[in-house]
Design an enzyme around this catalytic site. Structure first.
Site, PDB file in Angstrom:
ATOM      1  N   HIS A   1       0.863  -1.180   0.000  1.00  0.00           N
ATOM      2  CA  HIS A   1       0.000   0.000   0.000  1.00  0.00           C
ATOM      3  C   HIS A   1       0.904   1.235   0.000  1.00  0.00           C
ATOM      4  CE1 HIS A   1      -4.103  -1.723   0.462  1.00  0.00           C
ATOM      5  NE2 HIS A   1      -3.381  -2.793   0.765  1.00  0.00           N
TER       6      HIS A   1
ATOM      7  N   CYS B   1      -8.026  -0.981   3.464  1.00  0.00           N
ATOM      8  CA  CYS B   1      -8.707  -2.056   4.178  1.00  0.00           C
ATOM      9  C   CYS B   1      -9.604  -1.403   5.208  1.00  0.00           C
ATOM     10  CB  CYS B   1      -7.683  -2.975   4.854  1.00  0.00           C
ATOM     11  SG  CYS B   1      -8.459  -4.220   5.890  1.00  0.00           S
TER      12      CYS B   1
ATOM     13  N   ASN C   1      -3.373   0.617  -2.779  1.00  0.00           N
ATOM     14  CA  ASN C   1      -2.182  -0.117  -3.194  1.00  0.00           C
ATOM     15  C   ASN C   1      -1.396   0.754  -4.161  1.00  0.00           C
ATOM     16  OD1 ASN C   1      -4.481  -2.231  -2.840  1.00  0.00           O
ATOM     17  ND2 ASN C   1      -2.581  -3.350  -2.597  1.00  0.00           N
TER      18      ASN C   1
HETATM   19  P1  HMG Z   1     -17.359 -13.790  12.536  1.00  0.00           P
HETATM   20  O1  HMG Z   1     -18.445 -12.845  12.924  1.00  0.00           O
HETATM   21  O2  HMG Z   1     -16.361 -14.170  13.571  1.00  0.00           O
HETATM   22  O3  HMG Z   1     -17.945 -15.112  11.839  1.00  0.00           O
HETATM   23  O4  HMG Z   1     -16.605 -13.139  11.301  1.00  0.00           O
HETATM   24  P2  HMG Z   1     -18.838 -16.279  12.385  1.00  0.00           P
HETATM   25  O5  HMG Z   1     -18.315 -17.521  11.788  1.00  0.00           O
HETATM   26  O6  HMG Z   1     -18.994 -16.173  13.878  1.00  0.00           O
HETATM   27  O7  HMG Z   1     -20.272 -15.969  11.698  1.00  0.00           O
HETATM   28  C1  HMG Z   1     -21.019 -14.818  12.038  1.00  0.00           C
HETATM   29  C2  HMG Z   1     -21.950 -14.448  10.907  1.00  0.00           C
HETATM   30  O8  HMG Z   1     -21.181 -14.180   9.711  1.00  0.00           O
HETATM   31  C3  HMG Z   1     -22.926 -15.545  10.517  1.00  0.00           C
HETATM   32  O9  HMG Z   1     -24.090 -14.890  10.018  1.00  0.00           O
HETATM   33  C4  HMG Z   1     -22.274 -16.229   9.364  1.00  0.00           C
HETATM   34  O10 HMG Z   1     -23.194 -16.848   8.492  1.00  0.00           O
HETATM   35  C5  HMG Z   1     -21.602 -15.067   8.667  1.00  0.00           C
HETATM   36  P3  HMG Z   1     -25.379 -14.619  10.948  1.00  0.00           P
HETATM   37  O11 HMG Z   1     -25.746 -15.969  11.462  1.00  0.00           O
HETATM   38  O12 HMG Z   1     -24.917 -13.671  12.027  1.00  0.00           O
HETATM   39  O13 HMG Z   1     -26.352 -14.009   9.986  1.00  0.00           O
HETATM   40  N1  HMG Z   1     -20.394 -15.469   7.902  1.00  0.00           N
HETATM   41  C6  HMG Z   1     -20.252 -15.290   6.574  1.00  0.00           C
HETATM   42  N2  HMG Z   1     -21.052 -14.736   5.649  1.00  0.00           N
HETATM   43  C7  HMG Z   1     -20.587 -14.723   4.386  1.00  0.00           C
HETATM   44  N3  HMG Z   1     -19.379 -15.197   4.017  1.00  0.00           N
HETATM   45  C8  HMG Z   1     -18.552 -15.739   4.910  1.00  0.00           C
HETATM   46  C9  HMG Z   1     -18.994 -15.804   6.258  1.00  0.00           C
HETATM   47  N4  HMG Z   1     -18.420 -16.284   7.381  1.00  0.00           N
HETATM   48  C10 HMG Z   1     -19.290 -16.076   8.372  1.00  0.00           C
HETATM   49  N5  HMG Z   1     -17.367 -16.205   4.531  1.00  0.00           N
HETATM   50  C11 HMG Z   1     -15.352 -13.325   9.285  1.00  0.00           C
HETATM   51  C12 HMG Z   1     -15.495 -13.791  10.708  1.00  0.00           C
HETATM   52  C13 HMG Z   1     -13.998 -13.793   8.785  1.00  0.00           C
HETATM   53  C14 HMG Z   1     -16.464 -13.885   8.447  1.00  0.00           C
HETATM   54  C15 HMG Z   1     -15.429 -11.771   9.274  1.00  0.00           C
HETATM   55  O14 HMG Z   1     -14.519 -11.268  10.204  1.00  0.00           O
HETATM   56  C16 HMG Z   1     -15.134 -11.181   7.917  1.00  0.00           C
HETATM   57  O15 HMG Z   1     -15.902 -11.333   6.983  1.00  0.00           O
HETATM   58  N6  HMG Z   1     -13.994 -10.477   7.782  1.00  0.00           N
HETATM   59  C17 HMG Z   1     -13.595  -9.977   6.476  1.00  0.00           C
HETATM   60  C18 HMG Z   1     -12.687  -8.831   6.633  1.00  0.00           C
HETATM   61  C19 HMG Z   1     -12.219  -8.389   5.276  1.00  0.00           C
HETATM   62  O16 HMG Z   1     -12.754  -8.757   4.225  1.00  0.00           O
HETATM   63  N7  HMG Z   1     -11.182  -7.545   5.291  1.00  0.00           N
HETATM   64  C20 HMG Z   1     -10.625  -7.034   4.064  1.00  0.00           C
HETATM   65  C21 HMG Z   1      -9.856  -8.043   3.278  1.00  0.00           C
HETATM   66  S1  HMG Z   1      -8.233  -8.361   3.912  1.00  0.00           S
HETATM   67  C22 HMG Z   1      -7.278  -7.097   3.242  1.00  0.00           C
HETATM   68  O17 HMG Z   1      -7.767  -6.186   2.624  1.00  0.00           O
HETATM   69  C23 HMG Z   1      -5.783  -7.219   3.381  1.00  0.00           C
HETATM   70  C24 HMG Z   1      -5.108  -7.649   2.078  1.00  0.00           C
HETATM   71  O18 HMG Z   1      -5.356  -6.729   1.025  1.00  0.00           O
HETATM   72  C25 HMG Z   1      -3.590  -7.700   2.307  1.00  0.00           C
HETATM   73  C26 HMG Z   1      -3.101  -6.406   2.984  1.00  0.00           C
HETATM   74  O19 HMG Z   1      -3.130  -5.333   2.399  1.00  0.00           O
HETATM   75  O20 HMG Z   1      -2.753  -6.549   4.175  1.00  0.00           O
HETATM   76  C27 HMG Z   1      -5.543  -9.030   1.637  1.00  0.00           C
HETATM   77 MG    MG Z   2      -4.370  -4.825   0.782  1.00  0.00          MG
END
Ligand code: HMG
Ligand code: MG
Length: 303
Positions: free
Chosen positions: A209, A240, A249
């Site tokens: 980034h 993010c 980025n």
């Molecule tokens: P959680 O709340 O701990 O998950 O989140 P859970 O398993 O306890 O489930 C809670 C609820 O989430 C449930 O729904 C699940 O169905 C749902 P409810 O019963 O409450 O209606 N759920 C999902 N729904 C859709 N798709 C899924 C999913 N999993 C659970 N896969 C979780 C844990 C990981 C899901 C959450 O924290 C999350 O979605 N985080 C995503 C964060 C994210 O996307 N960040 C940005 C990307 S990373 C980034 O940008 C960095 C990168 O570019 C590299 C860098 O620059 O460093 C890659």
């Molecule tokens: Mg990133």
């Protein structure tokens, strides 16, 4: 120092770029962006994330976007999958590659994916296993490889530790990510060297980034170590939602200009890439974050 003669860019604009936008971006716009990127010669595109729509509403249209892309042969489409639920949803969209994303810092792991580093590895393990059984390539992203928005500086040992854990569960390639753009060239090299204790050079990429304007310098520093794969984002989109203040980025256009200027091939048509960047910048009603795109557009694209 032997620089690579060819570099592969993974375009992460549609995912890393658009995940952070406040205003809704319709699926049709995301699809058009992907089409323009592949027309520009990008052969690796990170399209979307199968994450919780409550956590990242911008990626809620993941299946619709994947279904709408007119796939081009030779182009690989990747998606982020944080857990089995996300992987199973992603599978229906037939990605060529999935990305599990962990962090070198505990605090960021908790903020971003709501679990510790150890728990994240437990969650990723069955995802990696299922993906590989289905013939889908597995990449790992290692966030906060230099610094963390919550913990400050991150030691290279932490990066090496995470890389070892990722290797242990069968991740095939890792990206060294400077999530908040605080890295400077020597620090980035130390993080990459720590990674190279577990992965060979052909299985390591850089994801920088540009928050502090260091990303091109960091890219060059990584090239000097032999890294030849980089995540970049058209128009410098990105950030993010769980790393407040972090900007986009490194702009794809800027990296392509630098590489071509160094005689390094990318297979990318810079003019068409600038066009893709202009398309999304116009939609977002924002100036491009790419210095190269701005310069070329100012002089009428006659590079
Ligand atoms: P959680 O709340 O701990 O998950 O989140 P859970 O398993 O306890 O489930 C809670 C609820 O989430 C449930 O729904 C699940 O169905 C749902 P409810 O019963 O409450 O209606 N759920 C999902 N729904 C859709 N798709 C899924 C999913 N999993 C659970 N896969 C979780 C844990 C990981 C899901 C959450 O924290 C999350 O979605 N985080 C995503 C964060 C994210 O996307 N960040 C940005 C990307 S990373 C980034 O940008 C960095 C990168 O570019 C590299 C860098 O620059 O460093 C890659
Ligand atoms: Mg990133």
């Amino acid at each position: 120092m032997k620089l690579p003669s060819r570099v592969k860019l993974v375009e992460v604009g549609p995912r890393d770029g658009l995940q952070n936008e406040k205003q809704p971006v319709p699926a049709a716009v995301k699809i058009e962006l992907v089409h323009r990127l592949q027309a520009a010669g990008l052969r690796e595109i990170e399209v979307t994330s199968f994450v919780s729509p409550k956590w990242v509403p911008q990626m809620a249209d993941n299946a619709e976007v994947m279904a709408g892309i007119a796939r081009q042969s030779g182009v690989r489409y990747s998606v982020l999958t944080p857990n089995l639920q996300g992987f199973e949803a992603a599978l229906k969209s037939r990605p060529d590659e999935i990305v599990v994303f962990g962090a070198a810092s505990e605090a960021f792991s908790r903020k971003n994916i709501n679990c510790s580093i150890a728990e994240s590895i437990e969650r990723f393990a069955p995802v990696v296993q299922a993906a590989r059984a289905a013939g889908i390539y597995v990449r790992g992203a290692m966030s906060c490889a230099v610094g963390c928005p919550y913990e400050g500086a991150v030691a290279p040992e932490r990066v090496g530790y995470l890389a070892g854990l990722m290797k242990g569960i069968g991740v095939q390639h890792v990206g060294v990510a400077d999530t908040i753009g605080v890295g400077t060239p020597l620090k980035v090299q130390r993080a990459i060297e720590a990674t190279l204790q577990h992965f060979e050079i052909n299985d390591v990429s850089g994801h920088f980034h540009d928050t502090y304007g260091q990303a091109l310098a960091n890219t060059l520093a990584a090239l000097e170590l032999g890294v030849w794969q980089f995540d970049t984002s058209v128009a410098g989109l990105g950030g993010c939602p769980y790393a407040k203040g972090a900007t986009g980025n490194v702009a794809s256009e800027d990296v392509v200009f630098m590489l071509h200027g160094m005689g390094i091939e990318t297979g990318i048509d810079l003019e068409q890439l600038v066009d893709a960047g202009q398309f999304i910048s116009d939609f977002l009603q924002r100036k491009s974050g790419s210095r190269v795109a701005t310069a070329l557009l100012n002089k009428g694209l006659s590079a």
